[in-house]
Design an enzyme around this catalytic site. Structure first.
Site, PDB file in Angstrom:
ATOM      1  N   GLY A  16       3.087  -2.989   6.162  1.00  0.00           N
ATOM      2  CA  GLY A  16       1.876  -2.650   5.534  1.00  0.00           C
ATOM      3  C   GLY A  16       0.869  -2.712   6.783  1.00  0.00           C
ATOM      4  O   GLY A  16       0.132  -1.905   6.720  1.00  0.00           O
ATOM      5  N   CYS A  17       0.981  -3.866   7.459  1.00  0.00           N
ATOM      6  CA  CYS A  17       0.215  -3.920   8.813  1.00  0.00           C
ATOM      7  C   CYS A  17       0.345  -3.107   9.742  1.00  0.00           C
ATOM      8  O   CYS A  17      -0.797  -2.494  10.164  1.00  0.00           O
ATOM      9  CB  CYS A  17       0.223  -5.317   9.126  1.00  0.00           C
ATOM     10  SG  CYS A  17      -0.165  -6.767   7.767  1.00  0.00           S
ATOM     11  N   THR A  18       1.506  -2.623  10.059  1.00  0.00           N
ATOM     12  CA  THR A  18       1.868  -1.642  11.034  1.00  0.00           C
ATOM     13  C   THR A  18       1.128  -0.278  10.610  1.00  0.00           C
ATOM     14  O   THR A  18       0.460   0.677  11.354  1.00  0.00           O
ATOM     15  CB  THR A  18       3.208  -1.562  11.278  1.00  0.00           C
ATOM     16  OG1 THR A  18       3.855  -2.858  11.785  1.00  0.00           O
ATOM     17  CG2 THR A  18       3.420  -0.301  12.307  1.00  0.00           C
TER      18      THR A  18
END
EC number: 1.11.1.24
Length: 157
Positions: free
Chosen positions: A43-45
């Site tokens: 998700g952060c990527t």
């Protein structure tokens, strides 16, 4: 708890490339300050790459993007290199800035409780006030929503 219309809490943190960054150095520009849990996670990527892909549009709107997580600078350097991110990532390992913005919260996953970052984004106007806050962010479509807000509400017409 901070609120829309209030002055954004200032901070100074270490960032990638041996930079030290303070929020106050961006006075006169809009700032997208996004908090994310961890480098290199799916998700952060996705969120970081969305900010990367729309970075030129933010720049056209006199807006800088800053990402903050509890990860160390070394981790940020790898994350930026791997995904060619054109904006700084700041290290908040003691989560003092996350606490100041109210995003260091009790989380639950698989039945266990722990403290961590609630994915959140704050749009700070050129005068240093919170113009918009997004909490419990869902990644899909989020960056476009932030860009639309800045375009409609904060851009010089």
């Amino acid at each position: 708890m901070i609120a829309v219309g209030q002055a954004a809490p200032d901070f100074t943190l270490q960032a990638n490339n041996n930079q030290t960054i303070s929020l106050s150095q961006y006075h006169g520009k809009n700032v997208v300050l996004y908090f994310y849990p961890k480098d290199m996670t799916p998700g952060c990527t996705t969120e970081a790459c969305d900010f990367r892909d729309f970075h030129p549009k933010f720049a056209e709107l006199n807006t800088v993007v800053l990402g903050i997580s509890p990860d160390e600078v070394k981790s940020h350097d790898k994350f930026i290199a791997k995904h060619d991110l054109p904006f700084p990532l700041l290290a908040d390992p003691d989560h003092q800035v996350a606490e100041a913005y109210g995003v260091w919260v009790l989380k639950k996953m698989y039945g266990r409780e722990y403290m961590g970052i609630e994915r959140s984004t704050f749009v700070i106007d050129a005068e240093g006030r919170i113009a918009k806050e997004y909490r419990k962010v869902k990644v899909k479509g989020h960056v476009q929503e932030v860009l639309q807000f800045i375009s409609e509400e904060l851009s010089v017409k």
